[in-house]
Design a protein around this motif. Sequence first.
Motif, PDB file in Angstrom:
ATOM      1  N   ILE A 205     -49.019 -61.898  76.991  1.00  0.00           N
ATOM      2  CA  ILE A 205     -49.920 -61.620  75.872  1.00  0.00           C
ATOM      3  C   ILE A 205     -49.653 -60.277  75.200  1.00  0.00           C
ATOM      4  N   ALA A 206     -49.019 -59.335  75.888  1.00  0.00           N
ATOM      5  CA  ALA A 206     -48.659 -58.086  75.225  1.00  0.00           C
ATOM      6  C   ALA A 206     -47.641 -58.344  74.121  1.00  0.00           C
ATOM      7  N   ASP A 207     -46.698 -59.239  74.369  1.00  0.00           N
ATOM      8  CA  ASP A 207     -45.705 -59.599  73.357  1.00  0.00           C
ATOM      9  C   ASP A 207     -46.326 -60.433  72.246  1.00  0.00           C
ATOM     10  N   ILE A 208     -47.236 -61.330  72.620  1.00  0.00           N
ATOM     11  CA  ILE A 208     -47.905 -62.157  71.609  1.00  0.00           C
ATOM     12  C   ILE A 208     -48.718 -61.279  70.665  1.00  0.00           C
ATOM     13  N   ALA A 209     -49.293 -60.194  71.179  1.00  0.00           N
ATOM     14  CA  ALA A 209     -50.065 -59.280  70.331  1.00  0.00           C
ATOM     15  C   ALA A 209     -49.179 -58.458  69.408  1.00  0.00           C
ATOM     16  N   ALA A 210     -48.059 -57.963  69.938  1.00  0.00           N
ATOM     17  CA  ALA A 210     -47.219 -57.043  69.167  1.00  0.00           C
ATOM     18  C   ALA A 210     -46.281 -57.750  68.197  1.00  0.00           C
ATOM     19  N   PHE A 211     -45.806 -58.925  68.570  1.00  0.00           N
ATOM     20  CA  PHE A 211     -44.819 -59.627  67.740  1.00  0.00           C
ATOM     21  C   PHE A 211     -45.258 -59.820  66.292  1.00  0.00           C
ATOM     22  N   PRO A 212     -46.484 -60.302  66.017  1.00  0.00           N
ATOM     23  CA  PRO A 212     -46.843 -60.564  64.615  1.00  0.00           C
ATOM     24  C   PRO A 212     -46.880 -59.320  63.745  1.00  0.00           C
ATOM     25  N   TRP A 213     -47.019 -58.151  64.346  1.00  0.00           N
ATOM     26  CA  TRP A 213     -46.992 -56.914  63.571  1.00  0.00           C
ATOM     27  C   TRP A 213     -45.572 -56.382  63.392  1.00  0.00           C
ATOM     28  N   MET A 214     -44.764 -56.471  64.418  1.00  0.00           N
ATOM     29  CA  MET A 214     -43.441 -55.844  64.365  1.00  0.00           C
ATOM     30  C   MET A 214     -42.383 -56.749  63.756  1.00  0.00           C
ATOM     31  N   ALA A 215     -42.458 -58.044  64.015  1.00  0.00           N
ATOM     32  CA  ALA A 215     -41.439 -58.964  63.506  1.00  0.00           C
ATOM     33  C   ALA A 215     -41.330 -58.968  61.979  1.00  0.00           C
ATOM     34  N   PRO A 216     -42.446 -58.946  61.215  1.00  0.00           N
ATOM     35  CA  PRO A 216     -42.291 -58.948  59.757  1.00  0.00           C
ATOM     36  C   PRO A 216     -41.533 -57.733  59.216  1.00  0.00           C
ATOM     37  N   PHE A 217     -41.623 -56.589  59.895  1.00  0.00           N
ATOM     38  CA  PHE A 217     -40.822 -55.436  59.499  1.00  0.00           C
ATOM     39  C   PHE A 217     -39.343 -55.712  59.754  1.00  0.00           C
ATOM     40  N   VAL A 218     -39.047 -56.301  60.910  1.00  0.00           N
ATOM     41  CA  VAL A 218     -37.665 -56.650  61.238  1.00  0.00           C
ATOM     42  C   VAL A 218     -37.115 -57.645  60.219  1.00  0.00           C
ATOM     43  N   GLU A 219     -37.944 -58.596  59.813  1.00  0.00           N
ATOM     44  CA  GLU A 219     -37.523 -59.662  58.901  1.00  0.00           C
ATOM     45  C   GLU A 219     -37.584 -59.256  57.432  1.00  0.00           C
ATOM     46  N   GLY A 220     -38.156 -58.092  57.143  1.00  0.00           N
ATOM     47  CA  GLY A 220     -38.305 -57.657  55.755  1.00  0.00           C
ATOM     48  C   GLY A 220     -39.326 -58.452  54.985  1.00  0.00           C
ATOM     49  N   LYS A 221     -40.418 -58.871  55.666  1.00  0.00           N
ATOM     50  CA  LYS A 221     -41.416 -59.742  55.037  1.00  0.00           C
ATOM     51  C   LYS A 221     -42.795 -59.118  54.959  1.00  0.00           C
ATOM     52  N   ILE A 222     -42.887 -57.806  54.985  1.00  0.00           N
ATOM     53  CA  ILE A 222     -44.198 -57.180  54.939  1.00  0.00           C
ATOM     54  C   ILE A 222     -44.132 -55.876  54.152  1.00  0.00           C
ATOM     55  N   TYR A 223     -45.174 -55.620  53.389  1.00  0.00           N
ATOM     56  CA  TYR A 223     -45.347 -54.358  52.665  1.00  0.00           C
ATOM     57  C   TYR A 223     -44.129 -54.012  51.805  1.00  0.00           C
TER      58      TYR A 223
END
Length: 282
Positions: A205-223
Motif C-alpha cells: 500500500i505504500a507503493d499504491i499511495a505514492a505511485f499515482p502522484w509520482m508516475a504522472p511526473f515521470v510520464e509527463g502527464k501532470i502540471y
Amino acid sequence: MSDTYTPPKVWSHDSENGGRFANINRPTAGAREDKALPRGNHPFQLYSLATPNGVKASIMLEELLEAGHSGAEYDAYTINIGEGEQFGSDFVDINPNSKIPALLDLSGDEPVRVFESGAILLHLAQKFGAFLPTGPARAETYSWLFWQIGSAPFIGGGFGHFYAYAPEKFEYPINRYAMETKRLFDVADQRLANSEYLGGADYNIADIAAFPWMAPFVEGKIYEDARTFLSIHEYTNVERWAKRIAQRPGVKRGRIVAKTWGDEDAQLRERHSAADFDGKRL
C-alpha cells in the motif's frame, strides 16, 4: 512580481480570489445542497475522481480483485469536484471533509464510512490481509505510507497550484514548492536505489499511495511541462519503479476509473463490473 502584499489584521474570504477552483473554495465545511448519491449492489461503494488521490482507492480495489479477493467487488461513481459535487449532503455524510475519494463499506452488518485515501488503503489492506506485510516490514510500510500522505499537499496544493493553477505565476512560491517536490523525489529515489519498492521487497500500500502522484511526473502527464521543469529524468530509480508498477493490470484498470478527461476510450465514469473495461484503452 506585483506589489508586496500586506496581510490585513483580520483575514476575510474573497470569493474573487482567482485560481482554478475559486468558484467552489470557501473557508467553511458542511453540505451546501441536499443531494443523494447513487448506490450499486456490491460490498463497496466508491465515490471518486481519477485524480492522484482518487485513483489510490480504485487501484487498491482492482489490485485486490486481480489477486483473487472476490469480496472486493465494488461500484464506482464519479464526483465532479470542479462542479462542487463533493458538497452534496450524502457525500458529506461519508466524508465531512468534502474530498475524494470516499468509500462506503457495506460488507458487514452496518455500513462503515471511510474517508481519506490513506485510511481507505489501510482499511482494505487490513480487511483482506493483502498488500500489507507483517513483522518489521509493516512499520516500514506505515512510514512510507504516511510519508506520502504528508508530502502530497506540497506537491499538489503547493507546487501544482502555484505552477499550473494559480491566476498569476510568482517566483517565490514556485521556487519554494519546486524545491520541496524535487527533495521528495530525491527521498524516494534514494530509497528505491536500495529497495525494489518503497515499502520493502514486495509491492504494497505504500507503493499504491505514492505511485499515482509520482508516475504522472515521470510520464509527463501532470502540471503542464512539470517533468521538464523539475528535471524528473534525473530520478532514475523512481522512473524504473513507476514504469514497472504502471504495467500491473490492476493499476491499469484503476487509473481510468472515474476518469472524465482525455480520450473517451480511456475513461470509465462508472464502474460496476470487470466487463465495464471491455473495449477500454488501458
